[in-house]
Design an enzyme around this catalytic site. Structure first.
Site, PDB file in Angstrom:
ATOM      1  N   GLU A 174       0.798  -1.235   0.000  1.00 54.20           N
ATOM      2  CA  GLU A 174       0.000   0.000   0.000  1.00 54.20           C
ATOM      3  C   GLU A 174       0.828   1.281   0.000  1.00 54.20           C
ATOM      4  O   GLU A 174       0.463   2.256  -0.656  1.00 54.20           O
ATOM      5  CB  GLU A 174      -0.978   0.013   1.184  1.00 54.20           C
ATOM      6  N   HIS A 210     -11.795  -4.864   8.497  1.00 56.98           N
ATOM      7  CA  HIS A 210     -12.311  -4.617   7.141  1.00 56.98           C
ATOM      8  C   HIS A 210     -13.674  -3.923   7.168  1.00 56.98           C
ATOM      9  O   HIS A 210     -14.439  -4.041   6.220  1.00 56.98           O
ATOM     10  CB  HIS A 210     -12.453  -5.931   6.357  1.00 56.98           C
TER      11      HIS A 210
END
Lengths: 321, 334
Positions: free
Chosen positions: B70, B139
């Protein structure tokens, strides 16, 4: 040595400009005239100049907290930089960035960086722009031995490798990440790390301008020939501490003495070019004199320059909000 | 104009912008999917298939499958934006910002100011947020307040397919870095969406319902919950306005104050964790600038101060609900 006289003069001018600038900042900081904190590049000049003389204004560099030398080598105006360090409105970033955020996009200087390991991902971005737009340019990232241990560096050299980006990662290993030795903090070695990700990687003597220049020249050619990224492990030394005010108690006095006497890239350059007759001693002294004057003016003009005003506080956050 | 899902709406916005401007690229984990395999070269189009069909049309040079990395994704996008591209980076789940936040808030978000106004960073970061998918603590978070906190970033959070397209096109064309929040439970929501390109300006909230008794202020998915409640309690002769903020940074303060002045009673519904979130921010704004218009205390409906639980039984309790909103409205009216 394939450099012509003009290039050699440019190299010497650049290295002297960096040294004068840093010595002046050292003095001004000690006297209390400079706000904030600064990290000086003195002793590492051959790296910045050896790399950047292979680049043009459209090529980019990303830099570090120890960025003054990279800025000067990439063509940033020394007076604008000094004003920036003094926090003045006419500084190269309007006084909003300071020592660790000097940038000049017109010169391909994408910013010094206050975050260790902040630059490598950005370098992949600049290189991706060049690859996508097929400009034929190259993106260079300067980072330190400290940043070589950051995850962002590993991520970025992997990204550069798999996308075959025109990027060069220059790890300037001055032996210390802050006050911790790179012999202690780097597991394995930096060149092997580059090779492990599929980069061309090599160790370079950072006290020797010519060695750096040659390695960089080859790396730029590889990048431009679409042969992928390069990692250069440039071994060098910093004259001063991690930051100004650092008592450097972690370094023995004899090591500092050795750095000043035997590892000074400017002395080494001067000896090489005069002994081989490429440049005259008097020429070099003339350069030193002119640079000294330039930096003295930079300091005095910076002291007299105006600070930004209240209305400057709120501008430049967004293009439009 | 035709009916499109939230997913199709964003997909269309990206495609049309990529056709219009060759500097627009997409990069992220599995934005196409299948890179380096012998199988389908457009295998996923992202985990929710929002970027499906881009790689076949625009090629892998402009639709880049990245490693799971990321910091390098966001940093590459930021660096590319700084040097002339207009990247759309996919941060898949906003929960993953923990591993790349430096590149967003210390780099992309600050270039312009640190460099004295000389930089433009036309970067769009797409990311999924929110609960309901039983995706558990790592999440399911909202986290938009954290981005809203950072000067230099813009934060966009559409509540319906029409807004999603218009706000997304604006995000791509915007010269500042934008974080674009897509609620993972909304991708199949349908609405009328024009086929042609259009933009919705940032900083303009939208009254989705007009009313005089109570103002419901919300953002993203919970706007729909507010709309539902406003429609349902009409039968009890309670008239609610609903203000959809659309963007959290910039924030349309004028519309918020207008909603307060017209009703005197405010309920803010925010799916993010309750401390230092958008609800508290707006509540503070109201207390500072519209205190004298209030007929009742400002109420905030948020989840409790816990991580998002996994068990459906717990997650349903965790999320703001229509019942909760109705009870709160009833309390402040009596």
């Amino acid at each position: 040595m394939q450099l012509n006289r003009e290039e050699l003069i440019k190299a010497y001018q650049g290295m002297c400009r960096i040294r004068e600038f840093e010595d002046a900042v050292h003095e001004e900081f000690a006297s209390g005239a400079l706000p904030g904190f600064v990290h000086l590049y003195a002793g590492e000049e051959a790296s910045a100049m050896g790399i950047c003389l292979n680049l043009d204004d459209q090529d980019t560099i990303a830099s570090t907290h120890r960025g003054h030398g990279h800025c000067i080598a990439k063509g940033c105006d020394s007076k604008g930089m000094m004003k920036e360090l003094f926090g003045k409105k006419d500084g190269i970033c309007g006084g909003k960035g300071g020592s660790m955020h000097i940038a000049d996009l017109t010169k391909g200087m994408l910013g010094a960086n206050g975050i260790v390991g902040g630059g490598p991902p950005l370098t992949c971005g600049a290189a991706l722009t060049f690859k996508t737009k097929k400009t034929g340019n190259v993106a260079v990232c300067f980072l330190g031995d400290g940043a070589s241990n950051q995850g962002t560096t590993a991520e970025s050299i992997n990204m550069a490798s798999i996308l075959k980006l025109p990027a060069i990662f220059v790890v300037e290993d001055n032996g210390y990440a802050e006050a911790t030795s790179s012999d202690y903090s780097v597991g394995g070695n930096i060149v092997d790390r580059g090779k492990a990700y599929g980069l061309h990687a090599e160790k370079v003597d950072g006290t020797d301008f010519f060695a750096v220049h040659q390695a960089a020249k080859e790396a730029v050619e590889r990048a431009k020939n679409n042969e992928g990224p390069t990692l250069l492990h440039v071994k060098l030394s910093r004259v001063y501490g991690h930051y100004e005010g650092d008592a450097i108690t972690y370094r023995l006095d004899e090591e500092t003495k050795d750095i000043k006497e035997n590892k000074d890239p400017i002395k080494i350059f001067k000896r090489k070019v005069t002994e081989s007759g490429l440049l005259e001693e008097s020429q070099l002294e003339e350069i030193e004199k002119n640079i000294k004057k330039e930096i003295e003016e930079a300091v005095s003009e910076s002291k007299e320059a105006k600070y930004p005003v209240e209305s400057d506080l709120l501008t430049d956050v967004y293009v439009k909000y | 104009m035709s009916k499109k899902t939230f997913r199709e709406s964003i997909n269309e916005a990206i495609k049309q912008e990529m056709r219009r401007d060759e500097n627009v690229i997409v990069l992220g984990e599995d934005v196409a999917g299948g890179a380096g395999t012998k199988g389908d070269q457009d295998a996923w189009g992202g985990p929710m298939a929002v970027t499906k069909g881009l790689a076949p049309e625009f090629g892998r040079e402009r639709v880049i499958d990245t490693p799971i990395t990321e910091s390098a994704i966001i940093g590459t996008a930021a660096g590319a934006a700084l040097t002339g591209l207009r990247p759309i980076a996919d941060l898949m789940f906003v929960d993953f910002m923990g591993v790349c936040f430096d590149q967003i808030f210390n780099q992309a978000g600050k270039f312009r100011y640190m460099f004295g106004g000389k930089a433009v960073t036309p970067l769009t970061i797409r990311t999924m947020y929110g609960g309901g998918l039983r995706a558990a603590s790592q999440h399911s978070q909202c986290l938009y307040p954290i981005f809203t906190h950072i000067p230099g970033l813009k934060v966009v959070i559409p509540s319906n397919p029409y807004d999603a397209k218009g706000l997304f096109v604006q995000a791509v064309r915007d010269d500042d870095p934008v974080v674009f929040f897509e609620h993972k439970m909304m991708y199949d929501d349908e609405g009328e969406v024009p086929d042609e390109l259009y933009t919705i300006p940032f900083g303009e909230a939208n009254f989705t319902r007009e009313g005089k008794d109570v103002a419901l202020i919300s953002m993203g998915r919970t706007v729909n919950l507010c709309n539902q409640v406003a429609d349902e309690i009409k039968k009890d002769n309670i008239s609610c306005s609903v203000l959809d903020l659309r963007t959290l940074s910039p924030l349309d303060e004028d519309s918020i104050l207008e909603a307060v002045e017209e009703t005197g009673r405010v309920v803010i519904v925010d799916e993010s964790s309750p401390r230092c979130n958008v609800a508290t921010d707006i509540s503070a704004l109201i207390s500072d600038k519209a205190f004298s218009s209030l007929k009742a205390p400002v109420k905030m409906i948020t989840p409790p101060h816990t991580p998002v639980p996994f068990s459906p039984a717990l997650e349903d309790l965790y999320l703001p609900s229509a019942d909760n909103i109705k009870k709160t409205i009833s309390n402040i009216l009596n």
